[in-house]
Design an enzyme around this catalytic site. Structure first.
Site, PDB file in Angstrom:
ATOM      1  N   LYS A   1       0.840  -1.202   0.000  1.00 42.74           N
ATOM      2  CA  LYS A   1       0.000   0.000   0.000  1.00 42.74           C
ATOM      3  C   LYS A   1       0.875   1.253   0.000  1.00 42.74           C
ATOM      4  O   LYS A   1       1.843   1.328   0.773  1.00 42.74           O
ATOM      5  CB  LYS A   1      -0.893  -0.043   1.244  1.00 42.74           C
TER       6      LYS A   1
ATOM      7  N   SER B   1      -9.440   1.730   2.847  1.00 40.53           N
ATOM      8  CA  SER B   1      -8.474   2.526   2.110  1.00 40.53           C
ATOM      9  C   SER B   1      -7.420   1.687   1.388  1.00 40.53           C
ATOM     10  O   SER B   1      -6.729   2.219   0.523  1.00 40.53           O
ATOM     11  CB  SER B   1      -7.778   3.492   3.058  1.00 40.53           C
TER      12      SER B   1
ATOM     13  N   SER C   1     -10.091  -0.498   6.887  1.00 43.48           N
ATOM     14  CA  SER C   1      -9.340  -0.344   5.635  1.00 43.48           C
ATOM     15  C   SER C   1      -8.713  -1.602   5.071  1.00 43.48           C
ATOM     16  O   SER C   1      -8.231  -1.582   3.943  1.00 43.48           O
ATOM     17  CB  SER C   1      -8.256   0.725   5.812  1.00 43.48           C
TER      18      SER C   1
END
Lengths: 432, 432
Positions: A82, A151, A175
């Site tokens: 990420k 996210s 997330s």
């Protein structure tokens, strides 16, 4: 063997399978990477999972690993990171134009540990702005009109779409579990503070954890051991009679009716398979956790981002300014401390509830990935457990009325991660 | 007024006094900075408190603040930042040759909040290697044969030597309270998680906090409000009858006899002044906290530093390799979780003990700053409280047999920081 067939197989293999094949000399690291790159080349225009991808650099890493001996338990396994997490050889933009092109000088702890184990960093996966709500470019792999969740949007989409077998995300609210559930992945949020956060852009440190995304329970268990610097251990056998608490929570009325029926049915199937399944009603005060989460996360977030607020206000999205930042800047230390103390009290109460259950089962979200790309979906189904610091895992157990994945979320007591994996393997065996 | 006299006064003034004078137009920010720079020029060769100092840049900041209106409650107050903390306009080396000349792109949260309040960043203060044990160049301001304590060595020496009124350090074991006590400062370690850590190089996140160093209780209370983004609040009046628990702990036999007598005498003086002073014996299991601290801190530290271990092993000191890293790499997740859970259990027991006391009083270290520069002193007197997540403050209450400062450490319940300041003001009034 026809190399294109072989290549297709490799990108669909689990991390455990890939590592085994590479260690046995049945595949080269380069073969694995090329298979993943081929899939990415085919699918990335529709999915948009990657913030940074450099095929030549990925192949160079693979070749170096092919020349070296087996480094560790992820030798030859491609993984995605990420873009909220630092990498010394790739830009790290934190999902914000403020940091476009930013080049950290060192790898985050989780990246360095993955590489030490022989993993191949394929690239940086798309994150929402600072792992908050404002979405990146990623679309749901099976329906581009829908959000992949957030996210950790790119991490879940990349794994769900067979671009890589493993990816790291983070979770401060929902997330990891939410996008993993939407994209048909296994998503794992560890007990708070087990996995190290150095090099991860902090959102709200007292809630933040890493999140691991894969396509099997075995793979997240393996990856957890790698990130703990543990020698990998097999998943234990489940208890003779698994005790499952079906925990609808006060959010049940928000769950899509088809999803409700899938969960009810799953509870019955688990019971028929020999589990002790009982309904669990959390005390009413647990309904206030979302509110506590709001103040804890927004207070911490808003102070952590003082530099950006002072120097780059105009580059912060309106969603973030008017959401978490507004909440946080309006939150006093007294309100923050009250919320934090309340959360700690409920953690102890939840510990006591777990005396009767190996795992709780719950919805991972309110339904399938919703239409639209502006929102990453309802976070409340995870905020409860995140605030409790307990481990959670979502399994791709069901399909909804639009043919899209629905997750089954299992939650265990704090520090019960390995027992949760044992339970999850048994639940997977029965349901998936 | 003779400007040199005025200048000498300004660098000796408290942050509260400086901010008041500047706001009233009685001094310019530039005057304050020049007074501090003059002191630094005179004393730095003997003390070595600064890792990075750029007088022109400090003066430029002061002039910009003089041109602007009053920005906030630290307007015109020079402060130092431990070089484990990121600054966008100064190098940040984390006390390690690995990061010599490193330039972060943004200010840490605490730096940005200090600047937002009008503070003037004078420079970066010396830290031990990665805020661990291997010392930097700093010497005790009053005896250059002695350690200033660590790991916030430069922060404590700079404040103690009147180079700046305020400095930020960090504490994972004893790294603020110990050097502050050695250097005759007020040192404050907040309740864990109150003050944000974004941009601070993580050592062991579940223990790390900032630490504030000043020369008065009022200054640390003011600085805490700034770092919380709170409007500054006056310190409350102490309770009518302050309840003080004299907590010698199992470490008492290690305390220098003169220091023991100073503490015994202080307890009597506080009682004579109207406080309710009682001896507190912690349950025997509290003796095991140091051991729990060792495993928690070394497990977390060793995983966080994987990048440095893999890429820069030869640039890591033998002290760190053979100390915390060896401990940590040999510590399993099971041992770590056991230590973490034990610490949590004791936190709840300590909460209960605080039902009877406003503050505990204890030694800040085992005596005056020891001779020699290889060690930063005994950390055990702070490790207990650090692991308990409670706030602590050291006051320069005594002088030892060598004429050097000895601290009185006060400890309050978690979230009791403001009540601790009220108690500390009363104790200061009686003793200092």
């Amino acid at each position: 063997m026809d190399t294109s067939v072989r290549a297709r197989r490799l990108n669909e293999s689990s991390a455990t399978e890939v590592a085994k094949m590479v260690a046995a000399g049945e595949a080269r690291c380069e073969d694995v990477v090329r298979a993943c790159l081929e899939r990415i080349a085919e699918r990335e225009p529709a999915v948009g999972a990657w913030q940074h991808l450099d095929p030549d650099h990925a192949i160079a890493q693979a070749r170096a690993l092919d020349r070296a001996g087996v480094r560790g338990p992820l030798h030859g396994v491609p993984f995605g990171i990420k873009d909220i997490i630092d990498t010394h050889d790739m830009p790290t933009g934190y999902g914000s134009p403020i940091y476009a092109g930013h080049r950290p000088v060192a790898d985050a702890a989780c990246v360095a540990l993955s590489r030490k184990a022989g993993g191949i960093l394929m690239g940086k996966t798309v994150t929402t702005e600072f792992a908050n709500r404002y979405p990146g470019k990623t679309r749901h792999p099976r329906d581009s009109r829908r959000t992949p969740g957030g996210s950790s949007s790119g991490s879940a989409a990349a794994v769900g779409d067979h671009m890589v077998p493993l990816a790291i995300g983070t979770q401060t609210t929902a997330s990891t579990i939410r996008p993993a559930a939407f994209c048909g992945c296994v998503g794992y949020r560890p007990t708070w503070s087990d996995l190290r956060m150095h090099g991860v852009r902090e959102a709200a440190g007292s809630l933040d954890t890493l999140g691991l995304i894969a396509r099997s329970v075995g793979d997240v268990a393996l990856y957890r051991d790698v990130l703990l610097r543990n020698a990998p251990q097999p998943i234990a056998a489940p208890p003779a009679r698994l005790r499952v608490g079906f925990c609808r929570t006060h959010l049940w009325r928000l769950v899509d009716p088809v999803y409700q029926s899938r969960l009810e049915d799953a509870a019955q199937r688990l019971a028929r398979a020999g589990a002790a399944v009982a309904d669990v009603d959390l005390p009413a005060e647990f309904e206030r956790i979302e509110d506590a989460h709001r103040w804890i996360s927004s207070f911490e977030f808003s102070r952590n981002f003082t530099h950006e607020i002072e120097h780059h206000w105009e580059k912060i999205s309106a969603a973030l300014r008017n959401g978490r930042l507004k909440d946080g800047l309006g939150c006093s230390i007294e309100r923050y401390v009250e919320a934090r103390s309340f959360a700690e009290t409920l953690r102890l109460k939840l510990d006591a509830i777990f005396a009767d259950y190996d795992v709780l089962m719950a919805a991972s979200a309110d339904g399938e990935a919703p239409l639209g790309l502006d929102s990453t979906g309802n976070a409340a189904f995870c905020a409860i457990w995140t605030t409790m610091h307990v481990p959670a895992i979502t399994l791709p157990a069901f399909t909804g009325s639009n043919g899209l994945p629905l997750g089954l979320q299992l939650i265990a007591r704090r520090n019960g991660d390995r027992r949760m994996f044992a339970a999850a393997s048994e639940v997977w065996r029965v349901l998936c």
